[in-house]
Design a protein around this motif. Structure first.
Motif, PDB file in Angstrom:
ATOM      1  N   ASP A  19     -22.759  11.334   5.596  1.00 35.32           N
ATOM      2  CA  ASP A  19     -22.985  12.733   5.963  1.00 35.32           C
ATOM      3  C   ASP A  19     -24.416  12.874   6.471  1.00 35.32           C
ATOM      4  OD1 ASP A  19     -23.419  15.454   6.141  1.00 35.32           O
ATOM      5  OD2 ASP A  19     -22.785  15.903   4.094  1.00 35.32           O
ATOM      6  N   PRO A  20     -24.625  13.154   7.766  1.00 34.68           N
ATOM      7  CA  PRO A  20     -25.986  13.236   8.296  1.00 34.68           C
ATOM      8  C   PRO A  20     -26.796  14.388   7.693  1.00 34.68           C
ATOM      9  CG  PRO A  20     -24.400  13.930   9.960  1.00 34.68           C
ATOM     10  CD  PRO A  20     -23.610  13.415   8.790  1.00 34.68           C
ATOM     11  N   ASP A  21     -26.118  15.404   7.144  1.00 35.75           N
ATOM     12  CA  ASP A  21     -26.827  16.535   6.540  1.00 35.75           C
ATOM     13  C   ASP A  21     -27.131  16.322   5.060  1.00 35.75           C
ATOM     14  OD1 ASP A  21     -26.800  17.992   8.944  1.00 35.75           O
ATOM     15  OD2 ASP A  21     -24.757  18.690   8.531  1.00 35.75           O
ATOM     16  N   GLY A  22     -26.524  15.317   4.443  1.00 39.37           N
ATOM     17  CA  GLY A  22     -26.751  15.052   3.016  1.00 39.37           C
ATOM     18  C   GLY A  22     -26.496  13.599   2.672  1.00 39.37           C
ATOM     19  N   ARG A  25     -29.629   9.144  -0.813  1.00 41.39           N
ATOM     20  CA  ARG A  25     -31.073   8.866  -0.841  1.00 41.39           C
ATOM     21  C   ARG A  25     -31.364   7.913  -1.985  1.00 41.39           C
ATOM     22  NH1 ARG A  25     -33.604  13.110   2.152  1.00 41.39           N
ATOM     23  NH2 ARG A  25     -35.586  12.906   1.089  1.00 41.39           N
ATOM     24  N   ASP A  42     -24.168  11.987  -0.679  1.00 40.58           N
ATOM     25  CA  ASP A  42     -22.912  12.592  -0.240  1.00 40.58           C
ATOM     26  C   ASP A  42     -21.684  12.157  -1.047  1.00 40.58           C
ATOM     27  OD1 ASP A  42     -22.547  10.721   2.898  1.00 40.58           O
ATOM     28  OD2 ASP A  42     -23.124  10.053   0.927  1.00 40.58           O
TER      29      ASP A  42
END
Length: 111
Positions: A19-22, A25, A42
């Motif tokens: 998911d590029p928005d989340g 990490r 994600d």
């Protein structure tokens, strides 16, 4: 090259869509070749890893809780690369416990 205190974000994976928005990490810690850390993102609610670094190779064991429920564990070997901008990239080959399917992910160091 030391991973202590470095943070990375997953940019691609053959095991799941990122998911590029989340994206997931990762936070790494290192002391005298011992590497450990945590991750969340994600598809993962909470994950931990521990292993070793020998030169530009990191070997870890990991376990995490999945957003969809359940847990996953496995082993991975990452190759540390340095980009033109000086930031690190981790190219990781991994597999899940109980499944010998090889996967590859790429993580980029956060500025």
């Amino acid at each position: 090259m030391n991973l202590n205190g470095r943070k990375f974000v997953m940019v691609s994976s053959t095991a799941s869509k990122v998911d590029p928005d989340g994206p997931t990490r990762f936070e790494y810690w290192e002391d005298d070749g011992l590497v450990w850390g945590s991750y969340t993102g994600d598809t993962v609610t909470q994950g931990r890893f521990v292993g070793t670094r020998d030169g530009a190779e990191v070997t870890i064991s990991y376990v995490h809780a999945l957003v969809a429920g359940g847990k996953a564990a496995g082993k991975a070997t990452s190759r540390i690369e340095t980009g033109d901008d000086g930031r690190l990239r981790l190219v990781e080959e991994f597999s899940f416990e109980g499944d010998d399917t090889p996967h590859v992910s790429v993580c980029a160091e956060l500025p």
